[in-house]
Motif scaffolding. Structure first.
Motif, PDB file in Angstrom:
ATOM      1  N   SER A 188       7.369   2.634  14.307  1.00  0.00           N
ATOM      2  CA  SER A 188       6.353   2.101  15.225  1.00  0.00           C
ATOM      3  C   SER A 188       5.195   1.450  14.482  1.00  0.00           C
ATOM      4  CB  SER A 188       5.814   3.231  16.106  1.00  0.00           C
ATOM      5  OG  SER A 188       5.267   4.273  15.303  1.00  0.00           O
ATOM      6  N   ARG A 211       2.542  -0.927  12.988  1.00  0.00           N
ATOM      7  CA  ARG A 211       1.961  -2.225  13.321  1.00  0.00           C
ATOM      8  C   ARG A 211       0.875  -2.528  12.303  1.00  0.00           C
ATOM      9  NH1 ARG A 211       1.646  -5.577  17.937  1.00  0.00           N
ATOM     10  NH2 ARG A 211      -0.069  -7.072  17.747  1.00  0.00           N
ATOM     11  N   ALA A 225      -2.387  -3.821  10.809  1.00  0.00           N
ATOM     12  CA  ALA A 225      -3.727  -4.054  11.352  1.00  0.00           C
ATOM     13  C   ALA A 225      -4.533  -4.816  10.310  1.00  0.00           C
ATOM     14  CB  ALA A 225      -4.398  -2.733  11.704  1.00  0.00           C
ATOM     15  N   ASN A 284      -0.810  -1.348   4.811  1.00  0.00           N
ATOM     16  CA  ASN A 284      -1.634  -1.763   5.951  1.00  0.00           C
ATOM     17  C   ASN A 284      -2.988  -2.287   5.473  1.00  0.00           C
ATOM     18  OD1 ASN A 284      -2.265  -2.169   8.626  1.00  0.00           O
ATOM     19  ND2 ASN A 284      -2.007  -0.024   9.227  1.00  0.00           N
ATOM     20  N   ARG A 331      -4.854   3.910  12.685  1.00  0.00           N
ATOM     21  CA  ARG A 331      -4.192   2.612  12.888  1.00  0.00           C
ATOM     22  C   ARG A 331      -4.186   1.769  11.620  1.00  0.00           C
ATOM     23  NH1 ARG A 331      -7.997  -1.917  15.111  1.00  0.00           N
ATOM     24  NH2 ARG A 331      -5.972  -2.878  15.482  1.00  0.00           N
ATOM     25  N   TYR A 332      -5.037   2.135  10.630  1.00  0.00           N
ATOM     26  CA  TYR A 332      -5.109   1.376   9.382  1.00  0.00           C
ATOM     27  C   TYR A 332      -4.374   2.060   8.220  1.00  0.00           C
ATOM     28  CZ  TYR A 332      -8.735  -1.216  11.845  1.00  0.00           C
ATOM     29  OH  TYR A 332      -9.414  -1.980  12.750  1.00  0.00           O
ATOM     30  N   ARG A 336       1.967   3.578   5.892  1.00  0.00           N
ATOM     31  CA  ARG A 336       2.894   4.472   6.577  1.00  0.00           C
ATOM     32  C   ARG A 336       4.193   4.652   5.794  1.00  0.00           C
ATOM     33  NH1 ARG A 336       0.796   7.596  10.824  1.00  0.00           N
ATOM     34  NH2 ARG A 336      -1.037   6.432  11.565  1.00  0.00           N
ATOM     35  N   ASP A 363      -0.717  -8.507  11.022  1.00  0.00           N
ATOM     36  CA  ASP A 363      -1.351  -8.197  12.300  1.00  0.00           C
ATOM     37  C   ASP A 363      -0.339  -8.109  13.450  1.00  0.00           C
ATOM     38  OD1 ASP A 363      -4.039  -7.489  12.918  1.00  0.00           O
ATOM     39  OD2 ASP A 363      -4.097  -9.149  14.340  1.00  0.00           O
TER      40      ASP A 363
END
Length: 553
Positions: free
Chosen positions: A32, A34, A36, A70, A90-91, A94, A449
């Motif tokens: 998952s 994403r 950023a 990220n 979110r940053y 991962r 992004d």
């Protein structure tokens, strides 16, 4: 000599003619991530450059895991003295563990690899020869060396190791450049830039701002860290000669271009001459791209080098160089002239005409259909998110590009390679490896992004394959820098080079993958280790991964 291997059955479509297709399994497999990037109205150049991705087996279970780099939170504008903030989840970078059933689990927190600073790229290598894959993360800011503890966790050993660097680091690679049995670090840096020097670029009267061209900022020196063998490194950037040639480096790759047994280093530079550092075997390098014909295109012009690979696409035994570029520049193929020079071959190979309106980032030579010829995969997208305002024929978001190699000539097969090739992206880092151990190479992509992509190669064309997992003894344990020659049952010869480096800010699987076509075995497998040891294995059965230990068994 004894080759230990694990036979892995093929899966996917039924046997039959035709080229494999790729399937987007990102959502189904549980990835998952994403990216950023924190795009702002200030058009800070760092926003549009991140980030990399790695394929590595961090827990030693024989399955490739995924690591995504990220960005971090940026303020709009950034106050003087403020640094990017990576504290929010979110940053975080991962790490996803491969469960072996087609799914992945996010283990970032448990592993301790969330990171700091504004992330750029990643390198993978076993720097302490303990049999565990370690991570080096490059940043705009201080870099991070994570030592793999072998229990599913990593420890940040950057300060002790002395490899923090600084400035704007981009691509990095582990390579035993002096062949002492320990992996060293080479770090390409991009620009001498910071937030305080973010000048206005674009058209004020037209009312839009754009990301600045790299010509607006000075070049910067690359970094080289020599592994002392005790967990520490020494900065030898100046002493070894690489630090004497500043660049605007992004992608980095290694191979032995002249066949002298010493690994050379190629750096993709953005809008300045490309670089090739020739290894003299005495701990020093000389930048030789200009004299060897690798610095410019065939018009004598610079181009926006971003992604890079260093491999033998025409099976003549001499590694060639691929560097992508921005739209209207053409992707560059430099054909190795038996270690004496390089010839710009984008035209004769077909790559030039096929790439004229494209902008490339992560890229690599890979035999995706296992026919014995290395194809080209490129993640694409322009650097400027508003490029259509000034170049209406060019797009910011672009679909992926897959070029099929037939005897050294490339054809665009993207349109017949599956639904993922019809989706416009802002692709950046791309990594290659066999995620499900079915013998066909898969792809992971970090999009600027945007959400990551995991693409499974459906395979199923009946072609055979062989994957070589080298384990060094006198040489570095990863076997990085080993040259592998394979002669198929039909007599066709191919060459591979052990490395995790290449692409854009990314790290590939260390194993060397060969497509064998209809050959059910390799007549000869020859490995020339960095130590000088040569091993030969005969009549090696196909469709499996073969672990070869230096000196055997």
């Amino acid at each position: 000599m004894l080759a230990r291997g694990l036979a892995v059955p093929l899966s996917g479509k039924p046997d039959g003619p035709g080229l494999p297709t790729f399937r987007d399994v990102t959502a189904r497999c549980g990835v998952s991530f994403r990216n950023a990037a924190s795009h702002t109205s200030q058009k800070y150049l760092v926003e549009t450059m991140t980030g990399g991705v790695a394929m590595l087996d961090y827990n030693g279970d024989g399955l490739l895991d995924l690591f995504f780099v990220n960005g971090a939170a940026l303020e709009d504008p950034m106050p003087a003295g403020r640094t990017p903030d990576k504290s929010a989840p979110r940053y975080w970078n991962r790490l996803y563990r491969n469960n072996g059933d087609g799914t992945f689990t996010d283990v970032t927190e448990a592993a301790g690899v969330r990171g700091h600073s504004y992330g750029m790229g990643v390198a993978v290598g076993d720097y302490n020869n303990d049999g565990r894959a370690d991570l080096y993360v490059t940043n705009f800011g201080r870099n991070i060396l994570y030592r793999n503890n072998g229990d599913g966790t990593f420890t940040d050993v950057t300060e002790k190791a002395g490899v923090a660097g600084g400035g704007w680091s981009a691509g990095a690679c582990f390579v035993d450049y002096d062949r002492d049995g320990f992996l060293d670090l080479v770090v390409a840096r991009y620009l001498d830039w910071d937030f305080s020097r973010n000048i206005y670029c674009g058209e004020r009267r037209a009312g839009y701002r754009a990301y600045c061209h790299p010509d607006q900022f000075p070049a910067i020196t690359h970094l080289v860290y020599h592994n002392n063998g005790d967990g520490t490194f020494t900065d030898v950037s100046k002493r070894c000669g690489i630090g004497a040639a500043p660049g605007k480096g992004l992608g980095i790759a290694i191979n032995d271009f002249d066949g002298d047994g010493w690994p050379d280093v190629a750096v993709a530079n953005d809008s300045m001459p490309q670089q090739l550092f020739r290894n003299h075997g005495d701990g020093t390098f000389t930048e030789t791209a200009l004299t060897l014909g690798l610095a410019y295109d065939d018009d004598g012009k610079t181009f926006a080098g971003m992604g890079i690979d260093f491999g033998d696409y025409d099976n003549d035994g001499w590694p060639d160089v691929f560097v992508n570029a921005l739209a209207n520049q053409r992707y560059a193929v430099f054909h190795n002239q038996k270690g004496q020079a390089f010839e710009y071959a984008s035209g004769p190979t077909g790559v030039g005409g096929l790439s004229i309106l494209h902008s490339g980032w992560g890229a690599g030579f890979l035999d995706y259909d296992n026919d014995g010829w290395k194809d080209l995969f490129v993640g694409q997208g322009h650097v400027m998110d508003n490029i259509e305002l000034t170049q209406p024929a060019v797009r910011y978001l672009e679909p992926l590009l897959l070029l099929h190699n037939t005897g050294g000539k490339f054809a665009n097969v993207s349109g017949q390679s599956g639904a993922p090739f019809r989706v416009p992206l802002a692709a950046r880092g791309v990594a290659f490896g066999d995620l499900n151990n079915d013998g066909f190479l898969d792809v992971a992509i970090n999009c600027n992004d945007g959400p990551a992509l995991v693409l499974f190669n459906e395979g199923g064309n009946g072609n055979h394959w062989l994957s070589v997992n080298p384990v060094g003894a006198k040489s570095n344990r990863d076997g990085i820098g080993a040259r592998i020659k394979l002669v198929g049952a039909s007599g066709r010869t191919q060459y591979g080079y052990v490395s995790t480096a290449g692409s854009y800010l990314s790290a590939n699987d260390r194993k060397v993958h060969f497509g064998l076509g209809k050959d059910a075995q390799a007549r000869l497998l020859e490995i020339r280790w960095p130590s000088g040891t040569v091993q030969r294995l005969e009549n090696v059965a196909a469709d499996r991964t073969v672990t070869v230990r230096e000196g055997g068994p």
